[in-house]
Design an enzyme around this catalytic site. Structure first.
Site, mmCIF file in Angstrom:
data_model
loop_
_atom_site.group_PDB
_atom_site.id
_atom_site.type_symbol
_atom_site.label_atom_id
_atom_site.label_comp_id
_atom_site.label_asym_id
_atom_site.label_seq_id
_atom_site.Cartn_x
_atom_site.Cartn_y
_atom_site.Cartn_z
ATOM 1 N N TYR A 118 0.831 -1.210 0.000
ATOM 2 C CA TYR A 118 0.000 0.000 0.000
ATOM 3 C C TYR A 118 0.866 1.262 0.000
ATOM 4 O O TYR A 118 0.641 2.194 -0.787
ATOM 5 C CB TYR A 118 -0.906 -0.037 1.228
ATOM 6 C CG TYR A 118 -1.807 1.154 1.433
ATOM 7 C CD1 TYR A 118 -2.992 1.284 0.719
ATOM 8 C CD2 TYR A 118 -1.498 2.127 2.381
ATOM 9 C CE1 TYR A 118 -3.839 2.367 0.927
ATOM 10 C CE2 TYR A 118 -2.332 3.208 2.590
ATOM 11 C CZ TYR A 118 -3.508 3.324 1.861
ATOM 12 O OH TYR A 118 -4.337 4.393 2.073
ATOM 13 N N LYS A 161 1.111 4.153 -2.894
ATOM 14 C CA LYS A 161 0.757 5.538 -2.610
ATOM 15 C C LYS A 161 1.922 6.484 -2.908
ATOM 16 O O LYS A 161 1.713 7.614 -3.358
ATOM 17 C CB LYS A 161 0.308 5.674 -1.157
ATOM 18 C CG LYS A 161 -1.044 5.012 -0.864
ATOM 19 C CD LYS A 161 -2.122 5.498 -1.809
ATOM 20 C CE LYS A 161 -3.512 5.060 -1.372
ATOM 21 N NZ LYS A 161 -4.557 5.488 -2.333
#
Length: 301
Positions: free
Chosen positions: A164, A168
């Site tokens: 993640y 990002k």
């Protein structure tokens, strides 16, 4: 209904729930025609369903707005293209895309499998690329348009979300690249790092002191999509309830030079005293998190 986005066509991914839904509703309330995209999956990306996107379209229409649903997977090139093609077929143009779609599969780095890495990076990072790519081709010809990517404070790093956090961080670089490459065509690109109460934030292993609602984030996104923000590009903003903040652009802090080239010995002499390092803020929170875990509580952040 307002008129911040009157006459504009906006596509929103991940728009079936949470922040994406709030953005879609807010865009429609401010006069935009909205393409509502959601693959309709659970938080880990499983069990797709088209019902959530269609439900948001019904909400928009019930309030007097105009919208259409696209239940495609943005991690595929065809899915990203179909979102933009739908906007063109239904409304004749695309003025803004907002890429909110994302999933979570948490695991420590040393235990993370390919099956836990690929779908998360695919949905967040590639899913932003597929929509940006399709929209940018049209916006370039139009001579106007706005790309909005969704990042996270976790782009700084994460204990158990390497997939993640990597995605990002990649979105920020993608946004900056888009801002540089599309500026001469009148197209802007920015990123938003939200802190809001959603099904994803419910899994954060600490108590967030600065947090708001999806509607706070949606209001900011509407602004970015509007003509009032035409000169803003290449930026990363945090929206956390009452707080709006802008992140610094990457830059060098300190440097050193060696006229005769570098050897390990020269590096060892220069780096500690001259170049140094930049403290990692999240490292300071790890001990608090560990202590809270022992006590069965959640530390503040």
């Amino acid at each position: 209904m307002g008129n911040f986005l009157a006459g504009k066509v906006v596509a929103v991914t991940g728009a079936g729930r949470g922040i994406g839904r709030a953005v879609a509703l807010a865009c429609a309330a401010e006069g935009a025609k909205v393409v509502v995209n959601d693959y309709g999956v659970a938080i880990d990306g499983a069990a797709p369903s088209s019902e959530v996107a269609e439900a948001v379209v019904k909400e928009i229409e019930a309030a007097g707005g105009v919208a259409t649903a696209v239940a495609d997977d943005v991690s595929t090139m065809a899915g990203g293209q179909r979102i933009v093609d739908t906007a063109l077929a239904q409304y004749g143009r695309i003025d803004g895309v907002v890429c909110v779609a994302g999933i979570l599969r948490e695991r420590m780095l040393f235990n993370m499998s390919e099956e836990e890495w690929d779908p998360v990076v695919g949905t967040h990072l590639k899913g932003t690329f597929t929509v940006f790519r399709a929209a940018a081709a049209v916006m370039r010809r139009q001579g106007t348009g706005t790309l909005v990517g969704f990042t996270s404070g976790n782009h700084q790093g994460s204990v158990a979300q390497a997939n993640y956090a990597s995605a990002k961080g990649g979105i920020i670089s993608l946004v900056r690249s888009a801002a540089l490459g599309l500026h001469k065509y009148g197209v802007t690109a920015n990123a938003v790092a939200p802190v809001a109460r959603t099904r994803m934030s419910a899994n954060v292993p600490m108590e967030l002191k600065e947090i708001g609602e999806p509607e706070d984030v949606a209001a900011f996104v509407v602004y970015l999509l509007s003509e009032r923000a035409r000169d803003i590009t290449g930026q990363v903003y945090t929206v956390a309830g009452p707080k709006i903040a802008v992140w610094a652009q990457p830059r060098e802090l300190r440097s050193a030079y060696s006229e005769g080239g570098w050897t390990p010995e020269k590096v060892a002499e220069v780096v500690p005293g001259t170049v140094g390092s930049d403290p990692m803020p999240l490292l300071a929170q790890l001990s608090a998190m560990a202590e809270a875990a022992r006590d069965g509580a959640r530390p503040n952040r």
